[in-house]
Scaffold this motif. Structure first.
Motif, PDB file in Angstrom:
ATOM      1  N   HIS A   5       0.827  -1.199   0.000  1.00 47.16           N
ATOM      2  CA  HIS A   5       0.000   0.000   0.000  1.00 47.16           C
ATOM      3  C   HIS A   5       0.859   1.245   0.000  1.00 47.16           C
ATOM      4  O   HIS A   5       2.046   1.222   0.304  1.00 47.16           O
ATOM      5  CB  HIS A   5      -0.897   0.012   1.253  1.00 47.16           C
ATOM      6  CG  HIS A   5      -0.118   0.218   2.514  1.00 47.16           C
ATOM      7  ND1 HIS A   5       0.597  -0.805   3.121  1.00 47.16           N
ATOM      8  CD2 HIS A   5       0.121   1.319   3.259  1.00 47.16           C
ATOM      9  CE1 HIS A   5       1.203  -0.336   4.199  1.00 47.16           C
ATOM     10  NE2 HIS A   5       0.945   0.937   4.295  1.00 47.16           N
ATOM     11  N   ASP A  23       0.508   4.908   2.021  1.00 47.88           N
ATOM     12  CA  ASP A  23      -0.285   5.465   3.125  1.00 47.88           C
ATOM     13  C   ASP A  23      -1.176   6.576   2.573  1.00 47.88           C
ATOM     14  O   ASP A  23      -0.670   7.478   1.895  1.00 47.88           O
ATOM     15  CB  ASP A  23       0.646   6.045   4.192  1.00 47.88           C
ATOM     16  CG  ASP A  23       1.433   4.949   4.903  1.00 47.88           C
ATOM     17  OD1 ASP A  23       2.525   5.254   5.445  1.00 47.88           O
ATOM     18  OD2 ASP A  23       0.983   3.789   4.882  1.00 47.88           O
ATOM     19  N   HIS A  45       4.742   0.227   0.000  1.00 46.55           N
ATOM     20  CA  HIS A  45       5.491  -0.530   1.001  1.00 46.55           C
ATOM     21  C   HIS A  45       4.585  -1.585   1.618  1.00 46.55           C
ATOM     22  O   HIS A  45       3.374  -1.610   1.349  1.00 46.55           O
ATOM     23  CB  HIS A  45       6.060   0.409   2.073  1.00 46.55           C
ATOM     24  CG  HIS A  45       5.047   1.250   2.772  1.00 46.55           C
ATOM     25  ND1 HIS A  45       4.447   2.357   2.176  1.00 46.55           N
ATOM     26  CD2 HIS A  45       4.491   1.142   3.999  1.00 46.55           C
ATOM     27  CE1 HIS A  45       3.595   2.902   3.042  1.00 46.55           C
ATOM     28  NE2 HIS A  45       3.590   2.183   4.155  1.00 46.55           N
TER      29      HIS A  45
END
Ligand SMILES: C=C1C[C@]23C[C@H]1CC[C@H]2[C@]1(C)CCC[C@@](C)(C(=O)O)[C@H]1[C@@H]3C(=O)O
Ligand SMILES: O=C(O)CCC(=O)C(=O)O
Ligand SMILES: [Fe+2]
Length: 374
Positions: free
Chosen positions: A244, A246, A300
């Motif tokens: 994903h 953030d 990440h």
């Protein structure tokens, strides 16, 4: 009901027909030789056994924090370079008391080692982002993350919300959580101040000056998330946190010494080596929109292992609810047209909590959703 850890793999369809959602009971599941199917990720997303180390820059904030102009310029240059590359960097000499970090980690152990029934006193409610969640078994039916989380709100507007963290934790967990709440109130305040300093460096690196983003986030209304990743007997089948970006603005993460954070750079996953004295910093989707796409939020994930519990403390900087996320005029011109629509953080947060599981396409999907629903 807790996933039945002692019998054969539960059939997902069976559970989906039942009223109560699955529950991830780490005290049982982490010893089970087999991983329930809901936690098994597709082959193309399974973790690789060995990944190279990310050579992210260590940015020394010592000189910047003491007002040294040359050190400030150098720090701003390194931040900009990292954000143009992959959006991740490490900060050292950050001024955060190491005892506060140690206390935060040990209090986290205390919470997650409680019996499940006690943790569920802070159970996250559907559609809300605060509270205790055991691997989101009630949120998603597949690709479940191998983790438990505790999330709560922090407001930098301490005049109007002086003890938001402590009051929330005591309201959910009882008076005995007063000290826990006080330590995390202090930790979040330290994270908020560090975030504002990093916003100065980001502003300078983008040519909009040190105060533009600092003022935008001065009265931030942020999210503190404690990630607790129990051991998994088949760690190569699952993920602690899926791939994903953030959706938030800036993440300041402190990981313990176990390791497991991975960043996708140059078409390959790279590990971020733990370092107690460093915070891992990455920009999120909301800052990518504020920078009109100049800086990219970075893909990440977190992997787990079969031997040790892993913990990470993630502070997610978010603007005050009424702030409109729109890039400064210096970043929009005929060569750089607007990439994303205006929005407020609560709109994007609601999208991730009620409509879309944040991944690497959240901002694009959010843009489409806005066009269809507003
Ligand atoms: C606003 C948020 C949503 C998530 C927590 C914060 C910032 C990161 C998001 C998340 C970690 C991205 C991966 C998927 C997710 C569901 C998770 O694994 O926890 C996301 C968080 C969430 O929606 O609870
Ligand atoms: O635990 C980690 O190292 C990463 C967690 C993460 O990316 C998140 O919570 O957004
Ligand atoms: Fe993340």
């Amino acid at each position: 009901m807790a996933i039945d850890c002692m019998h054969s793999m539960p059939h997902p369809l069976k559970h989906q027909q039942e009223e109560s959602p699955l529950v991830f009971d780490a005290s049982l599941l982490s010893h089970q030789p087999n991983v329930p199917s809901q936690f098994i990720w597709p082959d193309h997303e399974k973790p690789a056994i060995h990944v190279p180390e990310l050579h992210a820059p260590f940015i020394d904030l010592g000189g910047f924090l003491s007002g040294d102009p040359l050190a400030t310029m150098e720090a701003s240059r390194l931040v900009g370079e990292a954000c143009r590359k992959h959006g991740f960097f490490l900060v050292v000499n950050h001024g955060i008391d190491s005892n506060l970090i140690t206390d935060a980690h040990s209090l986290m152990d205390h919470f997650f080692e409680l019996p499940l029934s006690q943790k569920q006193r802070a159970q996250r409610k559907t559609g809300e982002h605060c509270g205790y969640a055991s691997s989101f078994t009630s949120r998603f039916s597949s690709k479940l993350p191998w983790k438990e989380t505790l999330s709560f709100q922090y407001s930098a507007d301490t005049r109007n919300s002086p003890n938001l963290v402590k009051d929330y934790l005591c309201s959910k967990m009882g008076k005995e959580f007063e000290q826990f709440g006080k330590v995390y109130e202090k930790y979040c305040e330290a994270m908020s101040n560090l975030s504002l300093g990093i916003m100065e460096l980001l502003g300078m690196s983008l040519g909009v000056g040190k105060s533009y983003f600092r003022e935008f986030f001065e009265e931030n209304n942020s999210i503190m998330r404690l990630n607790y990743y129990p051991p998994c007997q088949k760690p190569d089948l699952t993920l602690g946190t899926g791939p994903h970006c953030d959706p938030t603005s800036l993440t300041i993460l402190h990981q313990d010494q176990v390791g497991g954070l991975q960043v996708f750079v140059d078409n390959q996953w790279h590990s971020v080596t733990p370092n107690f004295n460093a915070f891992v910093v990455n920009i999120g989707d909301t800052f990518m929109a504020l920078s009109n796409g100049r800086y990219k939020s970075c893909l990440h994930r977190a992997v787990v292992n079969s031997k040790k519990t892993r913990k990470s403390l993630a502070f997610f900087l978010c603007p005050k609810s009424d702030k409109v996320v729109t890039p400064p005029c210096e970043l929009v011109d005929n060569l750089n047209s607007r990439l994303y629509p205006d929005f407020t953080w609560p709109m994007l947060l609601e999208f991730t909590q009620k409509h879309y599981r944040a991944d690497m396409r959240t901002l694009d999907e959010f843009t489409n959703w806005l066009q269809q629903n507003h």
